[in-house]
Scaffold this active site. Structure first.
Site, PDB file in Angstrom:
ATOM      1  N   HIS A  43      -0.906 -21.489   0.001  1.00 40.01           N
ATOM      2  CA  HIS A  43       0.210 -20.567   0.234  1.00 40.01           C
ATOM      3  C   HIS A  43       0.906 -20.124  -1.053  1.00 40.01           C
ATOM      4  CE1 HIS A  43      -0.571 -21.749   4.289  1.00 40.01           C
ATOM      5  NE2 HIS A  43       0.353 -20.928   4.748  1.00 40.01           N
ATOM      6  N   TYR A  95       0.837  -1.205   0.000  1.00 42.02           N
ATOM      7  CA  TYR A  95       0.000   0.000   0.000  1.00 42.02           C
ATOM      8  C   TYR A  95       0.865   1.246   0.000  1.00 42.02           C
ATOM      9  CZ  TYR A  95       1.026   1.059   4.903  1.00 42.02           C
ATOM     10  OH  TYR A  95       1.665   1.399   6.068  1.00 42.02           O
ATOM     11  N   LYS A 131       6.537  -2.008   1.850  1.00 46.06           N
ATOM     12  CA  LYS A 131       5.367  -1.408   2.535  1.00 46.06           C
ATOM     13  C   LYS A 131       4.170  -2.345   2.394  1.00 46.06           C
ATOM     14  CE  LYS A 131       3.387   3.224   3.161  1.00 46.06           C
ATOM     15  NZ  LYS A 131       3.517   3.246   4.608  1.00 46.06           N
ATOM     16  N   ARG A 165      -7.564 -20.588  -1.098  1.00 41.19           N
ATOM     17  CA  ARG A 165      -6.518 -20.335  -0.114  1.00 41.19           C
ATOM     18  C   ARG A 165      -5.445 -21.419  -0.106  1.00 41.19           C
ATOM     19  NH1 ARG A 165      -4.617 -21.526   4.565  1.00 41.19           N
ATOM     20  NH2 ARG A 165      -3.733 -19.954   5.941  1.00 41.19           N
ATOM     21  N   ARG A 219       8.301   3.722  -4.796  1.00 35.73           N
ATOM     22  CA  ARG A 219       8.231   2.724  -3.720  1.00 35.73           C
ATOM     23  C   ARG A 219       7.171   1.672  -4.017  1.00 35.73           C
ATOM     24  NH1 ARG A 219       7.650   5.058   2.209  1.00 35.73           N
ATOM     25  NH2 ARG A 219       5.550   5.492   1.480  1.00 35.73           N
TER      26      ARG A 219
HETATM   27  N1  PDD Z   1       2.882   5.166   7.318  1.00 36.07           N
HETATM   28  N2  PDD Z   1       7.482   4.077   9.102  1.00 36.07           N
HETATM   29  C1  PDD Z   1       6.366   3.311   9.043  1.00 36.07           C
HETATM   30  C2  PDD Z   1       6.370   1.995   9.729  1.00 36.07           C
HETATM   31  C3  PDD Z   1       5.244   3.788   8.337  1.00 36.07           C
HETATM   32  O1  PDD Z   1       4.142   3.028   8.254  1.00 36.07           O
HETATM   33  C4  PDD Z   1       5.286   5.067   7.726  1.00 36.07           C
HETATM   34  C5  PDD Z   1       4.130   5.632   6.962  1.00 36.07           C
HETATM   35  C6  PDD Z   1       6.468   5.822   7.829  1.00 36.07           C
HETATM   36  C7  PDD Z   1       6.622   7.146   7.154  1.00 36.07           C
HETATM   37  O2  PDD Z   1       6.766   6.932   5.764  1.00 36.07           O
HETATM   38  P1  PDD Z   1       6.408   8.072   4.696  1.00 36.07           P
HETATM   39  O3  PDD Z   1       7.265   9.234   5.041  1.00 36.07           O
HETATM   40  O4  PDD Z   1       6.792   7.476   3.389  1.00 36.07           O
HETATM   41  O5  PDD Z   1       4.968   8.352   4.862  1.00 36.07           O
HETATM   42  C8  PDD Z   1       7.550   5.283   8.513  1.00 36.07           C
HETATM   43  C9  PDD Z   1       1.682   5.546   6.601  1.00 36.07           C
HETATM   44  C10 PDD Z   1       1.445   6.998   6.544  1.00 36.07           C
HETATM   45  C11 PDD Z   1       0.512   4.741   7.167  1.00 36.07           C
HETATM   46  O6  PDD Z   1       0.706   3.543   7.342  1.00 36.07           O
HETATM   47  O7  PDD Z   1      -0.552   5.289   7.415  1.00 36.07           O
END
Ligand code: PDD
Length: 288
Positions: free
Chosen positions: A104, A35, A149, A102, A54
């Protein structure tokens, strides 16, 4: 509801109540997806190119095929924002491997699910910037893929919930005695005029973190990307958080103990100012 009335789902804008995905979507069953949270200011997507980088990188790392081109994702983000009248807000983009029985193993031929939601968001409350916030330390119980992410955020959610139930603004995560980052933000501390932050080594490559490091260096401030022990954080002159929804935020208490003077420090205020300047430029349509 005044926003997210229309949800982008696999190429279409669908009324919120009709936007449905399968009970066997792998995002739901396995957290098998990625995400982005993108800030929208003045109708412009803030730091969109970094978010797209990213997002594409995450899809490659997990071998999920992006159903749209990079430009297509960009356009869909703007379309979701426009369709919901979100000129000041956030856009949430989620891509999962799609729906399949489902098992893996990565399924053959499953169509990835792409969902985009736009919501109003005015930014953090001004009083947080003025007074600073409190954080709670929590063990970093995450895994080895923190540089991607992914939607697998349960350790972050639990850490944040603990912080919230103690009345804190954020949880800062500690792994082997070293502060890594926040549950949904990056962390920095300042000691004797030098700024410290954890290297990109099993933490999220935060876009705000990267920006802030560059902005400080441009201003002649020394930044060291090294692990800092929690005891040193507690003894720091300043602590700050950085993130898309957090902006640059002063921390004035850790686990109930004052940080430095207990007021937002000088280098924190510089970071806040530099970030704000950039945000305002994008709001005015002057930069990307
Ligand atoms: N989170 N570290 C973590 C674990 C995060 O989930 C986030 C962002 C950041 C900051 O990353 P960035 O500067 O790219 O937003 C650091 C988002 C905002 C969320 O999960 O809501």
């Amino acid at each position: 509801m005044t926003n997210s009335e229309l949800v982008y789902l696999n190429g279409e804008l669908v009324p919120y109540g009709e936007a449905k995905i399968s009970v066997e979507d792998r995002g739901f069953n396995f957290s098998d997806g990625i995400y982005e949270v993108i800030r929208v200011v003045g109708g412009n997507a803030f730091r969109i190119e970094s978010h797209l980088d990213r997002f594409e990188g995450g899809a490659r790392a997990l071998e999920i095929e992006l159903p749209l081109t990079r430009d297509g994702v960009h356009e869909a983000v703007l379309e979701a924002a426009r369709a919901n009248g979100v000129t000041e807000g956030t856009v949430y983009v989620q891509l999962s491997r799609g729906a399949a029985p489902r098992k893996h193993a990565f399924p053959e031929g499953a169509r990835p699910t792409l969902v985009i939601l736009a919501r109003l968001f005015p930014g953090p409350a001004p009083e947080h910037f003025e007074k600073g916030v409190e954080v709670l330390t929590q063990p970093d119980l995450r895994w080895g893929y923190c540089e991607v992410k992914t939607v697998g955020l349960l350790p972050n959610v639990i850490a944040f919930q603990h912080a919230r139930s103690e009345g804190c603004f954020e949880a800062i995560l500690v792994r082997d005695g070293i502060v890594t980052e926040g549950s949904h933000s990056s962390t920095f501390c300042v000691r004797d005029g030098i700024v410290y932050t954890h290297p990109i080594d099993n933490i999220l490559p935060s876009i705000t973190r990267k920006y802030l490091i560059e902005a400080y260096r441009t201003e002649g401030v020394e930044v060291r990307e090294v692990g800092v022990r929690i005891e040193e954080y507690r003894a720091a002159d300043e602590i700050l958080l950085a993130g898309t929804t957090t902006e640059v935020m002063p921390v004035v208490q850790v686990d109930g103990e004052l940080v430095g003077s207990g007021r937002p420090g000088e280098l924190t205020r510089l970071g806040m100012e530099l970030y704000r300047r950039d945000l305002e430029a994008v709001r005015a349509g002057k930069a990307g």
